[in-house]
Design a protein around this motif. Sequence first.
Motif, PDB file in Angstrom:
ATOM      1  N   GLU A   1      59.745  53.622  41.830  1.00 19.39           N
ATOM      2  CA  GLU A   1      60.769  54.635  42.006  1.00 19.39           C
ATOM      3  C   GLU A   1      61.048  55.186  40.450  1.00 19.39           C
ATOM      4  O   GLU A   1      61.630  56.367  40.428  1.00 19.39           O
ATOM      5  CB  GLU A   1      61.962  54.032  42.643  1.00 19.39           C
ATOM      6  CG  GLU A   1      62.992  55.103  43.147  1.00 19.39           C
ATOM      7  CD  GLU A   1      64.043  54.526  43.670  1.00 19.39           C
ATOM      8  OE1 GLU A   1      64.099  53.277  44.096  1.00 19.39           O
ATOM      9  OE2 GLU A   1      65.289  55.122  44.054  1.00 19.39           O
ATOM     10  N   VAL A   2      61.198  53.942  39.529  1.00 18.39           N
ATOM     11  CA  VAL A   2      61.843  54.356  38.211  1.00 18.39           C
ATOM     12  C   VAL A   2      60.710  54.230  37.158  1.00 18.39           C
ATOM     13  O   VAL A   2      60.863  53.082  36.511  1.00 18.39           O
ATOM     14  CB  VAL A   2      63.283  53.791  37.931  1.00 18.39           C
ATOM     15  CG1 VAL A   2      64.143  54.510  38.951  1.00 18.39           C
ATOM     16  CG2 VAL A   2      62.986  52.201  38.184  1.00 18.39           C
ATOM     17  N   PRO A   3      59.671  54.578  36.857  1.00 15.38           N
ATOM     18  CA  PRO A   3      58.536  54.281  36.160  1.00 15.38           C
ATOM     19  C   PRO A   3      58.637  54.649  34.766  1.00 15.38           C
ATOM     20  O   PRO A   3      57.858  54.135  33.736  1.00 15.38           O
ATOM     21  CB  PRO A   3      57.156  54.654  36.700  1.00 15.38           C
ATOM     22  CG  PRO A   3      57.636  55.992  37.385  1.00 15.38           C
ATOM     23  CD  PRO A   3      58.953  55.711  37.983  1.00 15.38           C
ATOM     24  N   ASN A   4      59.440  55.705  34.557  1.00 14.03           N
ATOM     25  CA  ASN A   4      59.583  56.546  33.184  1.00 14.03           C
ATOM     26  C   ASN A   4      59.883  55.489  32.318  1.00 14.03           C
ATOM     27  O   ASN A   4      60.974  54.782  32.254  1.00 14.03           O
ATOM     28  CB  ASN A   4      60.396  57.685  33.241  1.00 14.03           C
ATOM     29  CG  ASN A   4      59.838  58.716  34.046  1.00 14.03           C
ATOM     30  OD1 ASN A   4      58.652  58.696  34.426  1.00 14.03           O
ATOM     31  ND2 ASN A   4      60.562  59.776  34.496  1.00 14.03           N
ATOM     32  N   GLY A   5      59.116  55.351  31.243  1.00 10.41           N
ATOM     33  CA  GLY A   5      59.497  54.428  29.883  1.00 10.41           C
ATOM     34  C   GLY A   5      58.969  53.185  30.028  1.00 10.41           C
ATOM     35  O   GLY A   5      59.101  52.491  29.065  1.00 10.41           O
ATOM     36  N   TYR A   6      58.197  53.055  31.006  1.00 14.90           N
ATOM     37  CA  TYR A   6      57.415  51.694  31.371  1.00 14.90           C
ATOM     38  C   TYR A   6      56.094  51.838  31.313  1.00 14.90           C
ATOM     39  O   TYR A   6      55.373  52.879  31.844  1.00 14.90           O
ATOM     40  CB  TYR A   6      58.111  50.948  32.357  1.00 14.90           C
ATOM     41  CG  TYR A   6      59.560  51.003  32.453  1.00 14.90           C
ATOM     42  CD1 TYR A   6      60.223  51.838  33.039  1.00 14.90           C
ATOM     43  CD2 TYR A   6      60.389  49.931  31.507  1.00 14.90           C
ATOM     44  CE1 TYR A   6      61.822  51.504  33.093  1.00 14.90           C
ATOM     45  CE2 TYR A   6      61.428  49.560  31.618  1.00 14.90           C
ATOM     46  CZ  TYR A   6      62.299  50.735  32.193  1.00 14.90           C
ATOM     47  OH  TYR A   6      63.719  50.518  32.328  1.00 14.90           O
ATOM     48  N   ASN A   7      55.176  50.576  31.081  1.00 11.87           N
ATOM     49  CA  ASN A   7      53.747  50.652  31.498  1.00 11.87           C
ATOM     50  C   ASN A   7      53.486  49.307  31.970  1.00 11.87           C
ATOM     51  O   ASN A   7      54.233  48.242  31.311  1.00 11.87           O
ATOM     52  CB  ASN A   7      52.896  50.981  30.318  1.00 11.87           C
ATOM     53  CG  ASN A   7      52.583  52.489  30.119  1.00 11.87           C
ATOM     54  OD1 ASN A   7      52.309  53.086  31.113  1.00 11.87           O
ATOM     55  ND2 ASN A   7      53.316  53.167  29.184  1.00 11.87           N
ATOM     56  N   VAL A   8      52.514  49.180  32.593  1.00 10.09           N
ATOM     57  CA  VAL A   8      51.995  47.769  33.261  1.00 10.09           C
ATOM     58  C   VAL A   8      50.436  47.739  33.118  1.00 10.09           C
ATOM     59  O   VAL A   8      49.925  48.741  32.954  1.00 10.09           O
ATOM     60  CB  VAL A   8      52.566  47.445  34.658  1.00 10.09           C
ATOM     61  CG1 VAL A   8      53.815  47.552  34.792  1.00 10.09           C
ATOM     62  CG2 VAL A   8      52.012  48.661  35.546  1.00 10.09           C
ATOM     63  N   SER A   9      50.084  46.493  33.167  1.00 15.66           N
ATOM     64  CA  SER A   9      48.688  46.013  33.175  1.00 15.66           C
ATOM     65  C   SER A   9      48.543  44.915  34.057  1.00 15.66           C
ATOM     66  O   SER A   9      49.360  44.136  34.536  1.00 15.66           O
ATOM     67  CB  SER A   9      48.216  45.851  32.015  1.00 15.66           C
ATOM     68  OG  SER A   9      48.385  44.837  31.342  1.00 15.66           O
ATOM     69  N   ARG A  10      47.330  44.837  34.854  1.00 15.25           N
ATOM     70  CA  ARG A  10      47.077  43.678  35.382  1.00 15.25           C
ATOM     71  C   ARG A  10      45.646  43.005  35.340  1.00 15.25           C
ATOM     72  O   ARG A  10      44.795  43.605  36.156  1.00 15.25           O
ATOM     73  CB  ARG A  10      47.548  43.930  37.153  1.00 15.25           C
ATOM     74  CG  ARG A  10      47.130  42.776  37.979  1.00 15.25           C
ATOM     75  CD  ARG A  10      48.537  42.032  38.341  1.00 15.25           C
ATOM     76  NE  ARG A  10      48.359  40.857  39.001  1.00 15.25           N
ATOM     77  CZ  ARG A  10      48.535  40.835  40.546  1.00 15.25           C
ATOM     78  NH1 ARG A  10      48.552  42.127  41.166  1.00 15.25           N
ATOM     79  NH2 ARG A  10      48.325  39.824  41.133  1.00 15.25           N
ATOM     80  N   SER A  11      45.253  42.506  34.436  1.00 17.80           N
ATOM     81  CA  SER A  11      44.060  42.023  34.213  1.00 17.80           C
ATOM     82  C   SER A  11      43.563  40.602  34.843  1.00 17.80           C
ATOM     83  O   SER A  11      42.415  40.411  35.132  1.00 17.80           O
ATOM     84  CB  SER A  11      43.808  41.793  32.653  1.00 17.80           C
ATOM     85  OG  SER A  11      44.815  40.808  32.143  1.00 17.80           O
TER      86      SER A  11
ATOM     87  N   PHE B   1      51.278  39.769  35.112  1.00 19.24           N
ATOM     88  CA  PHE B   1      51.639  41.199  35.514  1.00 19.24           C
ATOM     89  C   PHE B   1      52.823  41.753  34.267  1.00 19.24           C
ATOM     90  O   PHE B   1      53.936  41.484  34.596  1.00 19.24           O
ATOM     91  CB  PHE B   1      52.310  41.298  36.789  1.00 19.24           C
ATOM     92  CG  PHE B   1      52.492  42.721  37.209  1.00 19.24           C
ATOM     93  CD1 PHE B   1      53.558  42.866  37.997  1.00 19.24           C
ATOM     94  CD2 PHE B   1      51.497  43.717  37.002  1.00 19.24           C
ATOM     95  CE1 PHE B   1      53.823  44.403  38.386  1.00 19.24           C
ATOM     96  CE2 PHE B   1      51.586  45.100  37.296  1.00 19.24           C
ATOM     97  CZ  PHE B   1      52.920  45.403  38.101  1.00 19.24           C
ATOM     98  N   PRO B   2      52.547  41.829  33.243  1.00 20.85           N
ATOM     99  CA  PRO B   2      53.259  42.055  31.944  1.00 20.85           C
ATOM    100  C   PRO B   2      53.832  43.461  32.209  1.00 20.85           C
ATOM    101  O   PRO B   2      53.223  44.444  32.606  1.00 20.85           O
ATOM    102  CB  PRO B   2      52.506  42.014  30.606  1.00 20.85           C
ATOM    103  CG  PRO B   2      51.192  42.046  31.140  1.00 20.85           C
ATOM    104  CD  PRO B   2      50.977  41.882  32.520  1.00 20.85           C
ATOM    105  N   LEU B   3      55.030  43.555  31.847  1.00 21.31           N
ATOM    106  CA  LEU B   3      55.747  45.047  31.392  1.00 21.31           C
ATOM    107  C   LEU B   3      56.263  45.414  30.353  1.00 21.31           C
ATOM    108  O   LEU B   3      56.766  44.611  29.452  1.00 21.31           O
ATOM    109  CB  LEU B   3      57.060  44.941  32.440  1.00 21.31           C
ATOM    110  CG  LEU B   3      57.858  46.383  32.512  1.00 21.31           C
ATOM    111  CD1 LEU B   3      57.240  47.430  33.208  1.00 21.31           C
ATOM    112  CD2 LEU B   3      59.162  45.789  32.850  1.00 21.31           C
ATOM    113  N   ARG B   4      55.688  46.452  29.891  1.00 20.15           N
ATOM    114  CA  ARG B   4      55.729  46.980  28.304  1.00 20.15           C
ATOM    115  C   ARG B   4      56.704  48.100  28.453  1.00 20.15           C
ATOM    116  O   ARG B   4      56.631  49.123  29.128  1.00 20.15           O
ATOM    117  CB  ARG B   4      54.349  47.507  28.306  1.00 20.15           C
ATOM    118  CG  ARG B   4      54.387  47.944  26.644  1.00 20.15           C
ATOM    119  CD  ARG B   4      54.248  47.087  25.524  1.00 20.15           C
ATOM    120  NE  ARG B   4      53.971  47.760  24.108  1.00 20.15           N
ATOM    121  CZ  ARG B   4      54.306  46.910  23.129  1.00 20.15           C
ATOM    122  NH1 ARG B   4      54.366  45.427  23.243  1.00 20.15           N
ATOM    123  NH2 ARG B   4      54.066  47.291  21.840  1.00 20.15           N
TER     124      ARG B   4
END
Lengths: 115, 114
Positions: A59-69, A74-77
């Motif tokens: 719902e509120v992704p702006n300003g964030y990024n994620v990756s799932r290697s 599951f880090p949040l950047r």
Amino acid sequence: NAGVTQTPKFRILKIGQSMTLQCTQDMNHNYMYWYRQDPGMGLKLIYYSVGAGITDKGEVPNGYNVSRSTTEDFPLRLELAAPSQTSVYFCASSGDRGRALYGYTFGSGTRLTVV
Amino acid sequence: AQSVTQLDSHVSVSEGTPVLLRCNYSSSYSPSLFWYVQHPNKGLQLLLKYTSAATLVKGINGFEAEFKKSETSFHLTKPSAHMSDAAEYFCALMGTDSWGKLQFGAGTQVVVTP
């Protein structure tokens, strides 16, 4: 103990700085989620993942990024931190949707202040 | 669109008296509904869930909730409050997509007085 581990527990960032919130689970759960909690607003979904290599916006992704290697992590950047990102961040995991009906396992949260 | 509304932001009860926390939902489909509890500076813990089986659901620590489709409600109750019940409570709805995402209400803060 099995569960969801979040680090750090507390962090103060200056406006414009970047950081990564770490989340690790040892339950071999496929589904993982990032929520932010603001007073009087409940929890809002930022990003989620249904398996390694698969992520999607909440719902509120702006300003964030994620990756799932990997399944476990599951880090949040946060890039270019802003005061509006001051919040408590929770990571959670569950099995597939059938197991999601048993509820999430939540981490203990990261309290982030942006000044 | 689906939504969850917790009707009270704060509830104050005396120890030993009943607790009622109100939750209404809106969903095009029959949802799965959850109550979570959050004690200060802790993560959320599942209290109970409704997943289209019995409409009266019993959870941990003496809590129960009743799913009423006609009223689109899922209110949480406990017959006798304990000091340890002081916490924030969240009602949540899981939609019908395949990804287990939860939509949370705004929360109800419960204060228990001696």
